[in-house]
Design a protein around this motif. Structure first.
Motif, short mmCIF file in Angstrom:
data_model
loop_
_atom_site.label_atom_id
_atom_site.label_comp_id
_atom_site.label_asym_id
_atom_site.label_seq_id
_atom_site.Cartn_x
_atom_site.Cartn_y
_atom_site.Cartn_z
N PRO A 1 0.83 -1.21 0.00
CA PRO A 1 0.00 0.00 0.00
C PRO A 1 0.86 1.25 0.00
N SER A 2 0.41 2.27 -0.69
CA SER A 2 1.04 3.58 -0.65
C SER A 2 0.00 4.57 -0.13
N ASP A 3 0.23 5.85 -0.37
CA ASP A 3 -0.72 6.82 0.14
C ASP A 3 -1.86 7.04 -0.85
N GLU A 4 -2.94 7.61 -0.37
CA GLU A 4 -4.10 7.99 -1.17
C GLU A 4 -4.68 6.82 -1.96
N GLY A 5 -4.64 5.63 -1.35
CA GLY A 5 -5.25 4.47 -1.99
C GLY A 5 -4.45 3.89 -3.15
N ARG A 6 -3.26 4.40 -3.39
CA ARG A 6 -2.43 3.87 -4.48
C ARG A 6 -1.57 2.71 -3.97
N LEU A 7 -0.89 2.07 -4.93
CA LEU A 7 -0.07 0.92 -4.59
C LEU A 7 1.37 1.14 -5.03
N LEU A 8 2.27 0.71 -4.20
CA LEU A 8 3.69 0.71 -4.51
C LEU A 8 4.04 -0.66 -5.10
N VAL A 9 4.61 -0.66 -6.29
CA VAL A 9 4.96 -1.91 -6.96
C VAL A 9 6.45 -1.90 -7.24
N VAL A 10 7.14 -2.96 -6.82
CA VAL A 10 8.57 -3.10 -7.05
C VAL A 10 8.79 -4.25 -8.02
N PHE A 11 9.50 -3.97 -9.10
CA PHE A 11 9.82 -4.97 -10.10
C PHE A 11 11.30 -5.31 -10.03
N SER A 12 11.61 -6.57 -10.29
CA SER A 12 12.99 -6.98 -10.56
C SER A 12 13.10 -7.08 -12.08
N ALA A 13 14.05 -6.37 -12.67
CA ALA A 13 14.00 -6.13 -14.11
C ALA A 13 15.35 -6.31 -14.79
N ILE A 14 15.28 -6.58 -16.09
CA ILE A 14 16.45 -6.62 -16.96
C ILE A 14 16.18 -5.69 -18.14
N ASN A 15 17.13 -4.83 -18.41
CA ASN A 15 17.01 -3.95 -19.58
C ASN A 15 16.90 -4.82 -20.83
N ALA A 16 15.80 -4.64 -21.59
CA ALA A 16 15.55 -5.48 -22.76
C ALA A 16 16.59 -5.29 -23.85
N ARG A 17 17.36 -4.21 -23.77
CA ARG A 17 18.41 -3.97 -24.76
C ARG A 17 19.80 -4.25 -24.18
N SER A 18 19.86 -5.04 -23.11
CA SER A 18 21.16 -5.42 -22.55
C SER A 18 21.98 -6.15 -23.60
N ASP A 19 23.26 -5.81 -23.70
CA ASP A 19 24.12 -6.46 -24.69
C ASP A 19 24.16 -7.97 -24.51
N GLY A 20 24.01 -8.45 -23.26
CA GLY A 20 24.08 -9.88 -23.01
C GLY A 20 22.95 -10.68 -23.61
N LEU A 21 21.88 -10.02 -24.05
CA LEU A 21 20.75 -10.73 -24.66
C LEU A 21 20.95 -10.97 -26.14
N TRP A 22 22.05 -10.46 -26.70
CA TRP A 22 22.36 -10.67 -28.12
C TRP A 22 23.56 -11.60 -28.25
N ASN A 23 23.53 -12.45 -29.25
CA ASN A 23 24.63 -13.37 -29.50
C ASN A 23 25.84 -12.62 -30.03
N ALA B 1 21.96 -15.06 -24.28
CA ALA B 1 21.41 -14.48 -25.50
C ALA B 1 20.06 -15.09 -25.85
N ILE B 2 19.11 -14.23 -26.22
CA ILE B 2 17.83 -14.68 -26.75
C ILE B 2 17.70 -14.29 -28.23
N HIS B 3 18.65 -13.49 -28.71
CA HIS B 3 18.69 -13.06 -30.12
C HIS B 3 19.92 -13.69 -30.76
N ASP C 1 14.97 -24.10 -25.55
CA ASP C 1 15.88 -25.19 -25.18
C ASP C 1 17.33 -24.76 -25.28
N GLN C 2 17.65 -24.02 -26.32
CA GLN C 2 19.03 -23.57 -26.49
C GLN C 2 19.42 -22.58 -25.39
N ILE C 3 18.50 -21.67 -25.05
CA ILE C 3 18.78 -20.70 -23.97
C ILE C 3 19.00 -21.43 -22.66
N ARG C 4 18.12 -22.37 -22.33
CA ARG C 4 18.26 -23.12 -21.07
C ARG C 4 19.58 -23.88 -21.01
#
Length: 543
Positions: free
Chosen positions: A32-54, A62-64, A79-82
């Motif tokens: 819960p946050s103030d004024e009836g709103r909600l605080l949301v925390v995400f664990s995230a990876i930048n979709a353009r991270s260099d590590g996601l490209w071969n 890599a997924i690309h 299967d290849q990613i795993r």
């Protein structure tokens, strides 16, 4: 062609010139946050991270397949990613890579962060049934502040916090554009990136836990350290030396900045380090591992919560940080899935029993409810049994009581005293000594002393726990009357001092209230100058 990586501290090459940022993210927390709103925390990876490209044979995440693929073109099979991710963890556990701060570690090419937003409670993401197990695409716009002082954004903005090694490195306040559910292909690819099979190879056995916990000397104090809006509990000897930790966090969530005390310290020793039992995968329970004064000690032992088929971005990074520190990592096995008893109990050399119990929540659900609850049992001089109950953030009905014949001596309040299931709250003993310990930070986001709801306090009172009449000042007016059970590390109405010369308030419990205990070890430990610019801590302990 030789594969040359760029340092992780540089921005992804695919982000250069782009104002908008795109992230793949999973929800870690909803509060819960103030004024009836909600605080949301995400664990995230930048979709353009260099590590996601071969980019060569070491592109384990890599997924690309092709360097020129667009961010929307996922061309590598699940299967290849795993298979590649499993190879990475196998090599990581064999110490084949340099540390995460080095360009030689492929994981350094994944830009991992926490994203905090405050949004209306009717936002579309809350209509998703399995929200904790859903991948979202989060879009953030231009930077509003490159050095924000607050750890909580206002509505319409998002705070992205990046951490490297043992320190916070950067935070940015950006405009929040939207959060939408990922496509099935994106979700499957990201689950594969976080595939946990390489971690399951190291699931702990009871014999391994005995090697880690059986040597513990006698535990006489359960000390709830003031680390702000987080949790760090030391199971300590009569002089305050921590023999084992239940959680190792520090403070988060404040409207005006972090809640961590300026002179944060941990009872940490290079020789014979205290093992750490992590209750669940929330950052405020393990963030001490990223502080210079709390960085993991070589040959230390970390008992980690159960994981399902995949990790979360933040937990993946913690595991690698512990590997880099040459720690022994003992992931708690998924006993419930294996139809085994959910508790592992170890008898220490001092004759006390410490029980680790897997909570019953789904491993793909709320992280609060699927971790490890810790209970410690002691035989008192008169032959009676007492216990300490340390649930982390789990509701009390999420785990079985491993010591039903023992009387409660201390409970570290679940979820910092915040919102939990109303069922099975611990009953205060009819007579004698008992303590209920609350860990929360000054100026925390929640606005009332029990951090979420006044109903929380009421629920404990119905179980006969006695609160001080001036509850908001309970931690700043010692000594407390002997009939008061409740102690807290901080208050809402009166700020905790941040000056290193002002005393920090820690809280503690014993077994019967009659033990002779002191804090002489901590007085020496917390006042040492371990690092330049790390202030000494003056403190007091309320019992």
């Amino acid at each position: 062609m030789e594969y040359v990586r760029t340092p992780r501290r540089t921005r992804s090459s695919r982000d250069r010139g782009k104002r908008e940022r795109l992230f793949y993210a999973k929800i870690d927390e909803i509060e819960p946050s103030d004024e009836g709103r909600l605080l949301v925390v995400f664990s995230a990876i930048n979709a353009r991270s260099d590590g996601l490209w071969n980019a060569g044979p070491d592109s384990y995440f890599a997924i690309h397949n092709n360097p020129d693929d667009s961010v929307d073109a996922i061309t590598r099979s699940v299967d290849q990613i795993r298979e590649n991710v499993t190879k990475y963890w196998n090599r990581a556990f064999d110490y084949d890579f340099d540390t995460l701060d080095s360009v030689d570690d492929p994981l350094s090419q994944l830009s991992i962060c926490r994203i905090t937003i405050v949004i209306e409670s009717n936002h579309s993401i809350f209509q998703v049934r399995d929200r904790f197990n859903t991948w979202f695409r989060i879009r953030l716009d231009e930077v509003v502040d490159n050095n924000p002082r607050t750890t909580l954004p206002s509505i319409g903005f998002a705070l992205s916090t990046w951490h490297y090694g043992f320190q916070w490195d950067a935070a940015q306040l950006r405009r929040f554009i939207d959060a939408q559910v990922c496509s099935q292909q994106e979700s499957a690819a990201m689950e594969a990136v976080l595939y946990a099979q390489g971690l399951h190879r190291h699931d702990a056995s009871i014999s391994q836990l005995e090697i880690a916990l059986k040597p513990l000397k006698r535990m006489d104090q359960c000390i709830c350290f003031n680390v702000g809006q987080g949790l760090c509990v030391g199971l300590a000897d009569c002089h305050g030396r921590v023999l084992a930790y239940s959680d190792y966090g520090h403070g988060l969530y404040s409207k005006g900045g972090g809640t961590t005390p300026h002179s944060l310290r941990y009872c940490r020793h290079e020789s014979n380090p205290a093992p750490v039992i992590l209750s669940h995968w929330h950052f405020d329970h393990y963030a001490g591992a990223y502080r210079k004064v709390g960085k993991p000690v070589k040959n230390g032992v970390w008992v980690l919560p159960p994981v399902g088929s995949s990790l979360r971005p933040g937990s993946m990074r913690l595991v690698k940080t512990l590997i880099d520190a040459k720690c022994t990592i003992l992931p708690f096995p998924n006993l419930i899935k294996a139809n085994q008893p959910a508790t592992m109990t170890i008898t220490t050399q001092a004759g006390q029993k410490i029980a680790l119990t897997q909570c019953t929540g789904s491993l793909t659900g709320d992280p609060n409810e699927c971790g490890i609850a810790v209970n410690v049992e002691n035989t008192n001089p008169d032959g009676t049994l007492s216990k300490w109950v340390l649930p982390g953030d789990a509701s009390y009905d999420s785990f079985i009581d491993p010591f039903p014949n023992a009387v409660i001596a201390a409970v570290v309040a679940a979820h910092h005293g915040g919102k939990i299931s109303p069922f099975n709250l611990p009953q205060r003993p009819n007579a004698g000594y008992a303590r209920l310990l609350f860990s929360f930070g000054k100026d925390n986001n929640y606005g009332i002393p029990c951090t979420v709801e006044a109903a929380t306090r009421s629920a404990y009172q119905k179980k006969q726990w006695v609160f001080p009449s001036n509850w908001t000042n309970a931690a700043v007016k010692p000594p407390l009357p002997s009939y008061v059970d409740v102690l807290s590390t901080a208050t809402w109405e009166k700020k905790q001092p941040v000056s290193p010369t002002a005393p920090i308030t820690h809280i503690a419990a014993t077994w019967t209230g009659q033990e002779i205990v002191d804090d002489s070890h901590l007085q020496a430990c917390f006042t040492m100058s371990l690092y330049k610019n790390c202030p000494k801590q003056t403190f007091r302990i309320l019992r």
